[in-house]
Design an enzyme around this catalytic site. Structure first.
Site, PDB file in Angstrom:
ATOM      1  N   GLU A 106       0.826  -1.205   0.000  1.00  0.00           N
ATOM      2  CA  GLU A 106       0.000   0.000   0.000  1.00  0.00           C
ATOM      3  C   GLU A 106       0.866   1.264   0.000  1.00  0.00           C
ATOM      4  OE1 GLU A 106      -0.295  -2.506   2.072  1.00  0.00           O
ATOM      5  OE2 GLU A 106      -2.337  -3.307   1.914  1.00  0.00           O
TER       6      GLU A 106
ATOM      7  N   ASN B  29       0.044  -9.166  -5.760  1.00  0.00           N
ATOM      8  CA  ASN B  29       0.095  -8.192  -6.852  1.00  0.00           C
ATOM      9  C   ASN B  29       0.927  -8.717  -8.037  1.00  0.00           C
ATOM     10  OD1 ASN B  29       0.175  -5.878  -8.393  1.00  0.00           O
ATOM     11  ND2 ASN B  29       1.661  -4.833  -7.076  1.00  0.00           N
TER      12      ASN B  29
END
Length: 440
Positions: free
Chosen positions: A68, A338
């Site tokens: 993040e 990811n």
């Protein structure tokens, strides 16, 4: 009735947190012994800071961990570039190191306060933010309520709701509405995420795309890369990255299966949690696989089977050593990890089918031919073998990944546009106050 019930539940949460506050010292101390807290900065978790608040407008940006934090770094860079003070909070030691590495003293870093009223109130009393920007899915009730009480605008950026999170919030939709009504704006990653936030009562909601696409590829130490490339030479290589429990065993199985066709095969295994490295190294060695641990400075030799990437912040190195990467948390665990970083670095991407948390990214990569989903160990071994044997298909997947990422870019300007009504007044305020100080 449901609204009153939601208020009652949130009041109970506030009271329970206040009651638990004196007891959390033991928990923080335990986390410190595990290396999950910085001993000299533990008080920041209680909202206590040694750093003075600078004069002028200030934006509080919060991102939970490394992923993040990486996603919002370009956004933070732009905000700080306007002359606005930024206090950047994170929840992990590794993300704290990342922020310091990227910004130095240009941005203030603090550990996020515990979501308990005394800690949050003390943090807000000290920093007095003019705007709060929260990344992805960091929904902390007490923090949101306290910001709402103080009339501090709060914007959720790169907003995401996994299948599991959305189902949990739907069961408590009255609580979700009572919380999300405090958000000034939600900037969602995808149309699906936007629909989910709207269903839970958030207004307004816009869609920007994924901020992670607008980040730079992971960096690398060029000297280390050259050394590793020299040691590996022309051997066939594949990698299993961001792996979770059980996936390392699958990677070892795949290595043994594929090695029958490619005797010089090197497998790179990069666990999501490097603190499991001792256990993994012992398991690999127990199978007769010659293992080199990156953290111990070992050298890859002709007989090395496994390079265990048990370091933090070197994903850019591992991905540049291979053209094929299996992305974990997708076969024995759920949600996926990811896939954008391997795509940026021209890597043919393989993954299990449990990629719900990155559904939009995988959908685009699969449509363009940059990624392929596999169901089990044997399918993964077959895919690795096929790509090692077929350079043209491997190159096609690698190029498709880069093209997909380039097509997905644009989340940063879209997010900045959504933030403009909140940021622009702070830019004006910063310039006026800076001008006033220069004229004194």
């Amino acid at each position: 009735m449901s609204e009153r019930w939601a208020r009652a539940m949130l009041t109970a949460y506030r009271l329970a947190g206040a009651a638990a506050y004196p007891l959390v010292g033991g928990y923080i101390a335990w986390r410190t012994t595990k290396g999950k807290e910085e001993r000299t900065r533990r008080r920041e978790r209680y909202g206590i800071s040694k750093v003075a608040r600078p004069p002028g407008p200030l934006v509080w940006v919060h991102a939970a961990s490394v992923g993040e934090s990486n996603a919002v770094i370009p956004l933070v860079r732009r905000i700080a570039g306007f002359g606005i003070n930024v206090v950047f909070t994170t929840g992990t030691v590794t993300s704290a190191h990342l922020v310091r590495e990227k910004f130095g003293d240009k941005v203030l870093h603090q550990y996020v306060p515990l979501d308990l009223k005394p800690a949050v109130s003390r943090f807000l009393d000290h920093w007095k933010p003019d705007l709060a920007i929260i990344a992805e899915s960091e929904i902390w009730p007490m923090t949101i309520l306290e910001l709402g009480t103080r009339r501090v605008p709060q914007v959720l950026v790169n907003g995401r709701l996994s299948d599991r999170s959305f189902a949990a919030w739907k069961k408590r939709s009255f609580i979700a509405e009572a919380l999300f009504e405090n958000l000034s704006h939600v900037v969602a990653q995808s149309e699906l995420d936007g629909e989910r936030f709207r269903a839970l009562g958030a207004r307004p909601v816009s869609v920007s795309g994924n901020l992670k696409v607008d980040t730079d590829p992971p960096a690398v130490d060029e000297d280390a890369l050259r050394r590793m490339q020299f040691e590996i030479g022309g051997r066939p290589v594949w990698a299993a990255i961001s792996t979770h429990k059980g996936e390392e065993e699958i990677a070892a199985d795949v290595h043994e299966l594929v090695k029958k066709r490619h005797p010089e095969l090197l497998t790179i295994v990069v666990p999501r949690h490097p603190d499991r490295a001792d256990t993994l190294a012992a398991a690999f060695s127990g199978r007769g696989l010659k293992t080199v641990r990156r953290s111990l400075g070992g050298h890859v030799g002709p007989e090395t089977d496994i390079l265990l990437g048990d370091t933090i912040g070197e994903m850019g190195l591992y991905l540049r050593l291979t053209e094929i990467a299996f992305v974990g948390r997708s076969m024995t665990s759920e949600g996926g990890q990811n896939p954008l970083e391997p795509a940026m670095l021209e890597t043919a991407i393989l993954s299990g089918r449990n990629v719900q948390n990155f559904r939009d990214s995988y959908q685009k990569l699969i449509e363009r031919g940059g990624a392929r989903l596999v169901g089990d160990r044997d399918m993964l071994a077959g895919a690795v073998n096929f790509l090692l044997c077929n350079e043209a298909k491997r190159r096609q997947m690698m190029h498709a990944g880069v093209e997909t990422v380039n097509e997905m870019r644009g989340a940063l300007p879209a997010t900045l546009k959504a933030l403009e009504p909140y940021i622009y007044p702070l830019i004006v305020k910063a310039r006026l106050e800076d001008g006033g100080r220069k004229n004194r």
